[in-house]
Write a protein that holds these residues in place. Structure first.
Motif, PDB file in Angstrom:
ATOM      1  N   GLN A  25     -57.985 -46.366  28.283  1.00 33.43           N
ATOM      2  CA  GLN A  25     -57.899 -44.979  28.738  1.00 33.43           C
ATOM      3  C   GLN A  25     -59.195 -44.557  29.430  1.00 33.43           C
ATOM      4  O   GLN A  25     -60.297 -44.750  28.888  1.00 33.43           O
ATOM      5  CB  GLN A  25     -57.633 -44.055  27.542  1.00 33.43           C
ATOM      6  CG  GLN A  25     -57.614 -42.572  27.884  1.00 33.43           C
ATOM      7  CD  GLN A  25     -56.405 -42.162  28.690  1.00 33.43           C
ATOM      8  OE1 GLN A  25     -55.285 -42.551  28.385  1.00 33.43           O
ATOM      9  NE2 GLN A  25     -56.622 -41.367  29.737  1.00 33.43           N
TER      10      GLN A  25
ATOM     11  N   LEU B  66     -64.514 -41.294  28.096  1.00 34.64           N
ATOM     12  CA  LEU B  66     -64.504 -39.929  28.618  1.00 34.64           C
ATOM     13  C   LEU B  66     -65.792 -39.697  29.405  1.00 34.64           C
ATOM     14  O   LEU B  66     -66.889 -39.881  28.867  1.00 34.64           O
ATOM     15  CB  LEU B  66     -64.402 -38.940  27.459  1.00 34.64           C
ATOM     16  CG  LEU B  66     -64.589 -37.458  27.798  1.00 34.64           C
ATOM     17  CD1 LEU B  66     -63.499 -36.984  28.738  1.00 34.64           C
ATOM     18  CD2 LEU B  66     -64.614 -36.626  26.518  1.00 34.64           C
TER      19      LEU B  66
ATOM     20  N   THR C  22     -50.367 -42.666  34.767  1.00 33.72           N
ATOM     21  CA  THR C  22     -50.335 -41.425  34.001  1.00 33.72           C
ATOM     22  C   THR C  22     -48.911 -41.212  33.503  1.00 33.72           C
ATOM     23  O   THR C  22     -47.959 -41.764  34.079  1.00 33.72           O
ATOM     24  CB  THR C  22     -50.777 -40.243  34.869  1.00 33.72           C
ATOM     25  OG1 THR C  22     -49.977 -40.202  36.057  1.00 33.72           O
ATOM     26  CG2 THR C  22     -52.238 -40.372  35.258  1.00 33.72           C
TER      27      THR C  22
ATOM     28  N   THR D  49     -57.889 -39.582  35.955  1.00 32.95           N
ATOM     29  CA  THR D  49     -57.613 -39.764  34.532  1.00 32.95           C
ATOM     30  C   THR D  49     -56.301 -40.512  34.373  1.00 32.95           C
ATOM     31  O   THR D  49     -55.277 -40.107  34.923  1.00 32.95           O
ATOM     32  CB  THR D  49     -57.529 -38.399  33.830  1.00 32.95           C
ATOM     33  OG1 THR D  49     -58.812 -37.793  33.859  1.00 32.95           O
ATOM     34  CG2 THR D  49     -57.052 -38.563  32.402  1.00 32.95           C
TER      35      THR D  49
ATOM     36  N   THR E 289     -60.710 -41.016  30.958  1.00 38.09           N
ATOM     37  CA  THR E 289     -60.524 -39.574  31.065  1.00 38.09           C
ATOM     38  C   THR E 289     -61.714 -38.979  31.804  1.00 38.09           C
ATOM     39  O   THR E 289     -62.863 -39.186  31.399  1.00 38.09           O
ATOM     40  CB  THR E 289     -60.387 -38.922  29.686  1.00 38.09           C
ATOM     41  OG1 THR E 289     -59.291 -39.532  28.988  1.00 38.09           O
ATOM     42  CG2 THR E 289     -60.138 -37.432  29.816  1.00 38.09           C
ATOM     43  N   VAL E 290     -61.417 -38.264  32.880  1.00 35.13           N
ATOM     44  CA  VAL E 290     -62.469 -37.648  33.693  1.00 35.13           C
ATOM     45  C   VAL E 290     -62.324 -36.134  33.581  1.00 35.13           C
ATOM     46  O   VAL E 290     -61.321 -35.562  34.002  1.00 35.13           O
ATOM     47  CB  VAL E 290     -62.367 -38.079  35.167  1.00 35.13           C
ATOM     48  CG1 VAL E 290     -63.546 -37.526  35.957  1.00 35.13           C
ATOM     49  CG2 VAL E 290     -62.317 -39.601  35.279  1.00 35.13           C
ATOM     50  N   SER E 291     -63.310 -35.507  32.994  1.00 33.46           N
ATOM     51  CA  SER E 291     -63.250 -34.060  32.803  1.00 33.46           C
ATOM     52  C   SER E 291     -63.871 -33.334  33.998  1.00 33.46           C
ATOM     53  O   SER E 291     -64.792 -33.838  34.638  1.00 33.46           O
ATOM     54  CB  SER E 291     -63.968 -33.666  31.522  1.00 33.46           C
ATOM     55  OG  SER E 291     -65.352 -33.982  31.629  1.00 33.46           O
TER      56      SER E 291
ATOM     57  N   PRO F 164     -61.318 -35.945  38.387  1.00 30.92           N
ATOM     58  CA  PRO F 164     -60.418 -35.620  37.277  1.00 30.92           C
ATOM     59  C   PRO F 164     -59.005 -36.172  37.469  1.00 30.92           C
ATOM     60  O   PRO F 164     -58.361 -36.576  36.490  1.00 30.92           O
ATOM     61  CB  PRO F 164     -60.425 -34.089  37.271  1.00 30.92           C
ATOM     62  CG  PRO F 164     -61.750 -33.721  37.837  1.00 30.92           C
ATOM     63  CD  PRO F 164     -62.032 -34.752  38.889  1.00 30.92           C
TER      64      PRO F 164
ATOM     65  N   ARG G  57     -53.417 -48.228  37.531  1.00 32.76           N
ATOM     66  CA  ARG G  57     -53.574 -47.102  36.629  1.00 32.76           C
ATOM     67  C   ARG G  57     -52.254 -46.346  36.539  1.00 32.76           C
ATOM     68  O   ARG G  57     -51.452 -46.378  37.465  1.00 32.76           O
ATOM     69  CB  ARG G  57     -54.707 -46.172  37.074  1.00 32.76           C
ATOM     70  CG  ARG G  57     -54.534 -45.569  38.465  1.00 32.76           C
ATOM     71  CD  ARG G  57     -55.822 -44.910  38.907  1.00 32.76           C
ATOM     72  NE  ARG G  57     -55.704 -44.320  40.235  1.00 32.76           N
ATOM     73  CZ  ARG G  57     -56.735 -43.902  40.954  1.00 32.76           C
ATOM     74  NH1 ARG G  57     -57.977 -43.997  40.467  1.00 32.76           N
ATOM     75  NH2 ARG G  57     -56.531 -43.367  42.149  1.00 32.76           N
TER      76      ARG G  57
END
Length: 124
Positions: free
Chosen positions: A119, A11, A40, A91, A121-123, A88, A38
């Protein structure tokens, strides 16, 4: 047979960097290329980058060109993906893939072996 194991996901905040690694084992000497994809939920796997296993050729998707760098270390049987300035919308689960083929492919169907994924995850 070739086995691929990814690591390095996590993350991070938007704009940060992350480095993914893919350790290859088995019949790696006959490989042509290794790639990163990648995915999703609900979407097809998207090509990110690829590198020739015994050479310097690389290929990138337009969306990551200039921000991501793929590299390989044949002595360590390692392929890495340096990801800078992450967004983001990037992700996803990132997969390493290997191909016996004659070219650097951008289509997932052209790859013969896959890792289990890591995984990212880019916030915002």
């Amino acid at each position: 047979q070739v086995q691929l194991v990814e690591s390095g996901g996590g993350l991070v905040q938007a704009g940060a960097s992350l480095r993914l690694s893919c350790a290859a084992s088995g019949r790696t000497r006959s490989l042509y290329g290794l790639g990163w994809f990648r995915q999703t939920p609900g979407k097809a796997r998207e090509f990110v980058a690829a590198v020739k296993w015994s050479g310097s050729s690389t290929l990138y998707s337009d969306s990551v060109k200039g921000r991501f760098t793929i590299s390989r270390d044949n002595a360590k049987n390692l392929v890495e993906l340096q990801m800078n300035n992450l967004k983001p919308e990037e992700t996803a689960v990132y997969y390493c893939a290997a191909s016996w083929g004659l070219y650097l492919y951008t289509t997932s169907n052209d790859y013969d072996y896959w890792g289990q994924g890591t995984q990212v995850t880019v916030s915002s």
